[in-house]
Design a protein around this motif. Structure first.
Motif, PDB file in Angstrom:
ATOM      1  N   ILE A  62       5.460   4.175   2.595  1.00  0.00           N
ATOM      2  CA  ILE A  62       5.798   4.766   4.005  1.00  0.00           C
ATOM      3  C   ILE A  62       6.455   6.154   3.690  1.00  0.00           C
ATOM      4  O   ILE A  62       6.298   7.287   4.320  1.00  0.00           O
ATOM      5  CB  ILE A  62       6.180   3.608   5.094  1.00  0.00           C
ATOM      6  N   ARG A  63       7.798   5.791   2.960  1.00  0.00           N
ATOM      7  CA  ARG A  63       8.623   6.995   2.866  1.00  0.00           C
ATOM      8  C   ARG A  63       7.991   8.175   2.221  1.00  0.00           C
ATOM      9  O   ARG A  63       8.164   9.118   2.598  1.00  0.00           O
ATOM     10  CB  ARG A  63       9.858   6.479   2.045  1.00  0.00           C
ATOM     11  N   ASN A  64       7.154   7.824   1.116  1.00  0.00           N
ATOM     12  CA  ASN A  64       6.429   9.013   0.624  1.00  0.00           C
ATOM     13  C   ASN A  64       5.358   9.601   1.356  1.00  0.00           C
ATOM     14  O   ASN A  64       5.265  10.886   1.553  1.00  0.00           O
ATOM     15  CB  ASN A  64       5.557   8.364  -0.709  1.00  0.00           C
ATOM     16  N   VAL A  65       4.745   8.936   2.330  1.00  0.00           N
ATOM     17  CA  VAL A  65       3.624   9.585   3.218  1.00  0.00           C
ATOM     18  C   VAL A  65       4.408  10.240   4.335  1.00  0.00           C
ATOM     19  O   VAL A  65       4.116  11.484   4.621  1.00  0.00           O
ATOM     20  CB  VAL A  65       2.887   8.213   3.776  1.00  0.00           C
ATOM     21  N   VAL A  66       5.430   9.891   4.751  1.00  0.00           N
ATOM     22  CA  VAL A  66       6.334  10.572   5.616  1.00  0.00           C
ATOM     23  C   VAL A  66       6.888  11.657   5.109  1.00  0.00           C
ATOM     24  O   VAL A  66       6.732  12.832   5.912  1.00  0.00           O
ATOM     25  CB  VAL A  66       7.484   9.622   6.482  1.00  0.00           C
ATOM     26  N   ALA A  67       7.396  11.806   3.973  1.00  0.00           N
ATOM     27  CA  ALA A  67       7.781  12.952   3.321  1.00  0.00           C
ATOM     28  C   ALA A  67       6.639  13.929   3.200  1.00  0.00           C
ATOM     29  O   ALA A  67       6.915  15.211   3.251  1.00  0.00           O
ATOM     30  CB  ALA A  67       8.397  12.562   1.975  1.00  0.00           C
ATOM     31  N   LEU A  68       5.653  13.446   2.939  1.00  0.00           N
ATOM     32  CA  LEU A  68       4.377  14.448   3.214  1.00  0.00           C
ATOM     33  C   LEU A  68       3.842  15.139   4.170  1.00  0.00           C
ATOM     34  O   LEU A  68       3.088  15.835   4.347  1.00  0.00           O
ATOM     35  CB  LEU A  68       3.072  13.955   2.208  1.00  0.00           C
ATOM     36  N   GLY A  69       4.422  14.329   5.270  1.00  0.00           N
ATOM     37  CA  GLY A  69       3.892  14.886   6.680  1.00  0.00           C
ATOM     38  C   GLY A  69       2.432  14.337   6.981  1.00  0.00           C
ATOM     39  O   GLY A  69       2.042  14.829   7.740  1.00  0.00           O
ATOM     40  N   VAL A  70       2.285  13.205   6.459  1.00  0.00           N
ATOM     41  CA  VAL A  70       0.917  12.666   6.641  1.00  0.00           C
ATOM     42  C   VAL A  70       1.117  11.474   7.504  1.00  0.00           C
ATOM     43  O   VAL A  70       1.743  10.540   7.458  1.00  0.00           O
ATOM     44  CB  VAL A  70       0.315  12.315   5.353  1.00  0.00           C
ATOM     45  N   SER A  71       0.040  11.588   8.601  1.00  0.00           N
ATOM     46  CA  SER A  71       0.159  10.568   9.716  1.00  0.00           C
ATOM     47  C   SER A  71      -1.001   9.574   9.650  1.00  0.00           C
ATOM     48  O   SER A  71      -1.102   8.762  10.711  1.00  0.00           O
ATOM     49  CB  SER A  71       0.340  11.302  11.088  1.00  0.00           C
ATOM     50  N   GLY A  72      -2.012   9.744   8.733  1.00  0.00           N
ATOM     51  CA  GLY A  72      -3.062   8.873   8.759  1.00  0.00           C
ATOM     52  C   GLY A  72      -3.499   8.398   7.405  1.00  0.00           C
ATOM     53  O   GLY A  72      -3.388   9.095   6.470  1.00  0.00           O
ATOM     54  N   LEU A  73      -4.153   7.225   7.264  1.00  0.00           N
ATOM     55  CA  LEU A  73      -4.302   6.457   5.937  1.00  0.00           C
ATOM     56  C   LEU A  73      -5.420   5.855   5.660  1.00  0.00           C
ATOM     57  O   LEU A  73      -5.986   5.338   6.573  1.00  0.00           O
ATOM     58  CB  LEU A  73      -2.911   5.486   5.488  1.00  0.00           C
ATOM     59  N   GLU A  74      -6.072   5.863   4.510  1.00  0.00           N
ATOM     60  CA  GLU A  74      -6.881   4.913   3.938  1.00  0.00           C
ATOM     61  C   GLU A  74      -5.844   4.182   3.026  1.00  0.00           C
ATOM     62  O   GLU A  74      -5.513   4.466   1.972  1.00  0.00           O
ATOM     63  CB  GLU A  74      -7.957   5.509   3.309  1.00  0.00           C
ATOM     64  N   LEU A  75      -5.489   2.887   3.364  1.00  0.00           N
ATOM     65  CA  LEU A  75      -4.848   1.838   2.710  1.00  0.00           C
ATOM     66  C   LEU A  75      -5.432   0.963   2.059  1.00  0.00           C
ATOM     67  O   LEU A  75      -6.076   0.068   2.647  1.00  0.00           O
ATOM     68  CB  LEU A  75      -3.666   1.332   3.939  1.00  0.00           C
ATOM     69  N   ARG A  76      -5.135   0.830   0.640  1.00  0.00           N
ATOM     70  CA  ARG A  76      -5.784  -0.290   0.186  1.00  0.00           C
ATOM     71  C   ARG A  76      -5.052  -1.663   0.555  1.00  0.00           C
ATOM     72  O   ARG A  76      -3.887  -1.557   0.929  1.00  0.00           O
ATOM     73  CB  ARG A  76      -5.617  -0.326  -1.456  1.00  0.00           C
ATOM     74  N   SER A  77      -6.012  -2.703   0.335  1.00  0.00           N
ATOM     75  CA  SER A  77      -5.304  -3.947   0.806  1.00  0.00           C
ATOM     76  C   SER A  77      -4.151  -4.632   0.079  1.00  0.00           C
ATOM     77  O   SER A  77      -3.222  -5.467   0.722  1.00  0.00           O
ATOM     78  CB  SER A  77      -6.411  -5.012   1.067  1.00  0.00           C
ATOM     79  N   GLN A  78      -4.019  -4.328  -1.024  1.00  0.00           N
ATOM     80  CA  GLN A  78      -2.973  -5.015  -1.929  1.00  0.00           C
ATOM     81  C   GLN A  78      -1.479  -4.818  -1.284  1.00  0.00           C
ATOM     82  O   GLN A  78      -0.722  -5.707  -1.492  1.00  0.00           O
ATOM     83  CB  GLN A  78      -3.115  -4.207  -3.439  1.00  0.00           C
TER      84      GLN A  78
END
Length: 306
Positions: A62-78
């Motif tokens: 989550i920290r990395n995604v927020v740092a990139l300014g991204v607010s939507g994901l395709e998230l693996r289940s793992q």
């Protein structure tokens, strides 16, 4: 081998250089909630794949995604299943025996959905939407575990699940998709032609496509735009990457033959609910790092949509 949560976090750090994570992570601590929806198009990210693996500590992700300014994901289940306490040595394994599969099945069907909703709040509190959940090997799962997969995705707030396309499996999985009224986006590669997806569409109303723009071009299927136009109602998300024709290499965005800008603007202008999911696969330049290149990909998509 089994891992503690601390060891998992340390393993995750190896996927992206630690100094890079610290630099980006410290910036994100003071950053407002991200917003990568541009002109109505959700720019997303395939995680933790884009960070170098199939599993990763959720808080770090989550920290990395927020740092990139991204607010939507395709998230693996793992990552979510690890957070929920799954036997990591099994969900991280590429192959497992019958006994391991049964252990995983028993764990999955016993997971309380309130814990899944707690995991969802972690993402929501950070301003990040889990729109698509990707499952590996789902065609081999028993019925009750497949029901769990759809329940997990719904309780994470997803509007679709995704998995790799195959000759066998989509017909059965499509029945579950219709039962749960949740789309499945089947991911294609170079060899996947329009007729392969169209066959899958015929199995179930909720069978769809995860159209990989770069693979479509590299597989010499022509421009992906006509397929996107024809089947937009079935397309859950597109994978945004740049490749050259004739099974050409992955290259930085804008250097290949994939009509990324045209595809993004088509989605924008038609107001289709299709996530533009960045899938990072080109080699990292010697003078750069993964997070810097991911930021470039996000900015490329933003400019294309502006």
């Amino acid at each position: 081998m089994s891992y503690t949560r601390r060891e998992l976090a340390q393993l995750a750090l190896t996927m992206v250089p630690a100094a890079t994570l610290l630099r980006w992570g410290s910036a994100s601590a003071m950053q407002a909630k991200p917003n990568s929806k541009v002109a109505g198009v959700q720019i997303g990210m395939n995680v933790p794949y884009n960070f170098g693996g199939r599993n990763m500590d959720v808080d770090l992700l989550i920290r990395n995604v927020v740092a990139l300014g991204v607010s939507g994901l395709e998230l693996r289940s793992q990552p979510v299943e690890t957070l929920l306490g799954a036997p990591v040595e099994l969900i991280d394994a590429r192959t497992i025996d019958a006994a391991g599969a049964e252990t995983l099945r028993k764990w999955r069907v016993a997971v309380p959905m309130d814990k899944v909703r707690d995991a969802r709040r972690k993402f929501n509190d950070a301003g990040v939407l889990v729109e698509i959940v990707k499952f590996d090997g789902i065609f081999d799962w028993p019925d009750d575990a497949v029901d769990y997969a759809f329940a997990l995705a719904k309780n994470l707030g997803a509007r679709a699940i995704s998995t790799e396309i195959a000759a066998d499996g989509p017909e059965r999985l499509g029945r579950f998709a219709d039962k749960h009224a949740l789309m499945v986006g089947y991911h294609g590669h170079e060899a996947t032609a329009p007729e392969d997806w169209e066959k899958v569409f015929g199995y179930a109303a909720h069978n769809g496509a995860n159209l990989d723009l770069g693979h479509f071009v590299a597989g010499n299927h022509g421009s992906p735009l006509p397929f996107l136009e024809k089947h937009h109602a079935r397309i859950t998300h597109v994978h945004v990457k740049d490749r050259k024709k004739d099974k050409g290499p992955n290259v930085p965005f804008g250097q290949g033959e994939t009509p990324i800008v045209e595809a993004l603007r088509l989605i924008r202008d038609k107001k289709w609910n299709i996530q533009a999911t960045i899938e990072f696969e080109y080699p990292i330049p010697a003078d750069s790092d993964r997070m810097t290149e991911l930021k470039k990909c996000v900015e490329f998509c933003r400019k294309a949509l502006a």
